[in-house]
Enzyme design. Structure first.
Site, PDB file in Angstrom:
ATOM      1  CB  SER A 117     -67.812   6.232 -67.066  1.00  0.00           C
ATOM      2  OG  SER A 117     -68.452   7.409 -67.342  1.00  0.00           O
ATOM      3  CE1 TYR A 132     -66.157   7.229 -62.091  1.00  0.00           C
ATOM      4  CE2 TYR A 132     -67.133   7.979 -63.919  1.00  0.00           C
ATOM      5  CZ  TYR A 132     -67.188   7.235 -63.012  1.00  0.00           C
ATOM      6  OH  TYR A 132     -67.861   6.216 -63.012  1.00  0.00           O
TER       7      TYR A 132
END
Length: 257
Positions: free
Chosen positions: A149, A162
């Site tokens: 990400s 995350y």
């Protein structure tokens, strides 16, 4: 033609292939003649739609159920995978895309141990041990793409679990590249920016304010879509990128640069 660089004899495994980036990856690979075995967690109807899309794009696909955060289920999955490979006239595969994932919007003072454990099991432990289980079935000279990400590079509020766990995936990928070098298996990372899907409750896709804010911080002026990312993954698996190894490719339109 580029599609000929990925022969229909090639087989890919894509986790989380029933939606979003995974779905587009399966379809893009099918368009290049690559047969895919993809996993879905619970939505069989969505998986069936991907099967039809892949067939229309030019290559068959097979859907298998798997919770990638449940390592105890991996041995049973491997047994089903071997049957799926046999149905394709093969006993080995060529490409692995570790795409399946879950979201978290917790901040530093809100994240719980259970939420952090869930992220770890799906995004790191699951990727590590599923890859370990699959490697005996992967052809030498194969390719691995792990999905990270943009949040592994830049920080944002309420992503304290995350983002760091995706940074761990990037480090893991470099170690994979080193250890699998003798088998000529490459391992790379694709790191999407914010993508307009149902991920995170569809916040990028469905919240106009969030979408506008992302566009304002992105050089190309909009949020991403699965169709921006799937082709990059598919091309990264092609022969043209055979000498790329241990690298991180951010597919984010130039966000926060």
């Amino acid at each position: 033609m580029e599609s000929q660089a990925m022969s229909d004899s090639k087989i890919a495994i894509v986790t989380g292939g029933s939606r979003g980036i995974g779905r587009d990856t399966v379809v893009r690979l099918a368009g290049r003649g690559v047969r895919t075995i993809f996993t879905y967690n619970s939505n069989r109807a969505a998986a069936d739609k991907v099967l039809a899309l892949a067939a229309d794009a030019g290559a068959p696909a097979i859907a298998l159920q798997l919770d990638t955060g449940n390592v105890a289920a991996f041995d049973g999955f491997i047994a089903h995978l071997k049957n799926a490979l046999a149905s394709l006239g093969a006993d080995r595969f060529d490409y692995l895309v570790n795409n399946a994932g879950t979201s978290s919007s917790a901040g530093l003072m809100a994240i719980t141990e259970a939420e952090m454990d869930a992220l770890y099991h799906v995004h790191f432990k699951g990727v590590l041990f599923l890859t370990q289980k699959l490697l005996p079935l992967m052809n030498d000279g194969g390719r691995i793409v792990n999905i990270s990400s943009g949040l592994a590079r830049f920080a944002a509020p309420n992503r304290v679990g995350y983002g760091p766990i995706k940074a761990a995936v990037e480090a893991l990928t470099r170690y994979m590249a080193v250890e699998l070098g003798p088998r000529r298996i490459s391992a790379n990372v694709v790191a999407p920016g914010p993508i307009a899907t149902d991920f995170s409750g569809g916040i990028v896709r469905d919240n106009p304010e969030v979408n506008k804010a992302i566009a304002a911080h992105t050089a190309l002026g909009r949020a991403g879509t699965p169709e921006d990312v799937g082709p990059v993954i598919a091309v990264l698996l092609s022969d043209a990128f055979g000498w790329v190894n241990g690298q991180r490719i951010e597919v984010a339109g130039g966000i926060h640069i």
